[in-house]
Design an enzyme around this catalytic site. Structure first.
Site, PDB file in Angstrom:
ATOM      1  N   GLY A 296      31.586 -13.381 -17.741  1.00 14.81           N
ATOM      2  CA  GLY A 296      32.993 -13.007 -17.819  1.00 14.81           C
ATOM      3  C   GLY A 296      33.853 -14.051 -18.508  1.00 14.81           C
TER       4      GLY A 296
ATOM      5  CG  HIS B  14      31.423 -13.301 -23.828  1.00 10.06           C
ATOM      6  ND1 HIS B  14      32.487 -14.127 -23.599  1.00 10.06           N
ATOM      7  CD2 HIS B  14      30.386 -13.813 -23.131  1.00 10.06           C
ATOM      8  CE1 HIS B  14      32.122 -15.101 -22.769  1.00 10.06           C
ATOM      9  NE2 HIS B  14      30.844 -14.943 -22.470  1.00 10.06           N
TER      10      HIS B  14
ATOM     11  CE  LYS C  12      28.905 -22.743 -26.521  1.00 13.90           C
ATOM     12  NZ  LYS C  12      28.577 -22.623 -25.148  1.00 13.90           N
TER      13      LYS C  12
ATOM     14  CD  GLN D 199      21.468 -18.126 -21.231  1.00  9.59           C
ATOM     15  OE1 GLN D 199      21.839 -18.584 -20.170  1.00  9.59           O
ATOM     16  NE2 GLN D 199      22.258 -17.383 -21.991  1.00  9.59           N
TER      17      GLN D 199
ATOM     18  CB  VAL E 151      31.601 -16.209 -32.311  1.00  8.45           C
ATOM     19  CG1 VAL E 151      33.021 -15.986 -32.818  1.00  8.45           C
ATOM     20  CG2 VAL E 151      30.751 -14.960 -32.530  1.00  8.45           C
TER      21      VAL E 151
ATOM     22  CG  LEU F 177      35.360 -18.623 -29.462  1.00 10.06           C
ATOM     23  CD1 LEU F 177      35.407 -19.241 -30.838  1.00 10.06           C
ATOM     24  CD2 LEU F 177      35.598 -17.136 -29.567  1.00 10.06           C
ATOM     25  CB  SER F 178      32.527 -22.376 -24.574  1.00 11.56           C
ATOM     26  OG  SER F 178      32.300 -22.616 -23.197  1.00 11.56           O
ATOM     27  CB  SER F 179      34.037 -19.057 -20.391  1.00 15.49           C
ATOM     28  OG  SER F 179      33.458 -17.864 -20.879  1.00 15.49           O
TER      29      SER F 179
END
Ligand code: AMP
Length: 280
Positions: free
Chosen positions: A31, A37, A149, A153, A176, A184-186
């Site tokens: 989220g 995402h 990214k 993982q 991205v 971009l990262s939360s």
């Protein structure tokens, strides 16, 4: 877009679609969605009849001193983004739905989990492998979408799918970035204005590493050059810079074929990661 919170309902919704021959694409997330995402959702939308996105902040992949409680959450914003990207289902279970009781089963890919991220986050990939396998068994998609990214993982999930013969295609979507190169990262939301200014250094250093690799430097030389550049910036504290095989996560000396340059560094208190995969 339908929002589903239970495993039983999601399975009930997806079963007839699968039976009628519709292909299912699945995008697992935690989220606080951003354009990274969104790129995964759009890739799934292009290739699959049905797009399922999950939002689940997985306690198992956070260490005891990490940011599980404070991890940014904004359900309303996420739902707007997913509707705009034309996802069909949002699966957003509570922690108790996924872990109704303590697990006694372990899913782990130790070979690929102890280096790089695993040195600072020793239980992280066990948590990732466990939740990914659970989510794949719940959704049972034809294709699953992950971002480059999180390069380690990707390696862990690829090996998990292969070792356990899951008939699910792994799709890896390029990272991205902001215009200045910052991935971009939360977690970018944690950065102060000053930290945000220096955060693109990770990407700049990766680009310098790529130039050195393309000019013929070996792995240890590229790694040392990246470390030296990161140590010059006082607001950045290096965790690791590494030059590895993107599948095995083992250090590479001779730089031919596929090579992953990876960095983790604290910018202020925020730990950021980034990587580039080269084909030399
Ligand atoms: P997260 O919500 O951080 O667990 O990320 C969910 C998925 O989105 C993972 O497969 C990530 O690799 C992917 N992702 C996160 N940030 C980016 C980005 N900047 N570009 C592409 N994919 C990303």
């Amino acid at each position: 877009m339908q929002v589903v919170t239970t495993i039983a309902e999601l399975r009930a919704q997806l079963a007839p679609l699968r039976q009628s021959g519709r292909t299912i694409g699945f995008v697992p997330t935690m989220g606080y969605l951003h354009r990274g995402h969104e790129a995964l959702v759009r890739a799934a939308r292009q290739e699959c009849d049905v797009v399922v996105v999950s939002i689940f902040v997985n306690p198992l992949q956070f260490g005891p001193t990490e940011d599980f409680e404070s991890y940014p959450r904004d359900s309303e914003h996420d739902r707007a983004i997913l509707s705009a990207a034309r996802a069909d289902f949002l699966f957003q279970p509570a922690v108790e739905e996924i872990y109704p009781r303590p697990l006694v089963t372990e899913v782990a890919v130790p070979e690929l989990s102890h280096s790089l991220e695993g040195r600072t986050r020793p239980t992280h990939f066990k948590g990732v492998a466990t939740v990914v396998l659970k989510l794949l068994h719940i959704v049972w998609p034809d294709r699953a979408y992950f971002g480059q990214k999180d390069g380690q993982q990707v390696a862990v999930v690829r090996r998990l799918l292969s070792d356990l013969d899951l008939p699910i295609e792994l799709r890896v979507v390029p990272t991205v970035r902001e215009d200045d190169g910052l991935a971009l990262s939360s977690r970018n939301v944690y950065l102060s204005p000053d930290e945000r200014q220096v955060a693109p250094l990770l990407h700049k250093v990766l680009v310098r590493g790529r130039e050195a690799a393309q000019a013929g430097s070996d792995g240890p030389t590229v790694q040392a050059a990246m470390e030296a550049l990161l140590r010059q910036e006082p607001l950045v504290r290096l965790d690791y810079a590494a030059v590895v095989d993107p599948d095995s996560m083992q250090p590479k000396h001779e730089l031919t074929g596929r090579v992953m340059l990876a960095i983790a560094a604290y910018v202020g208190k925020t730990r950021l990661i980034d990587n580039l995969v080269l084909d030399l």
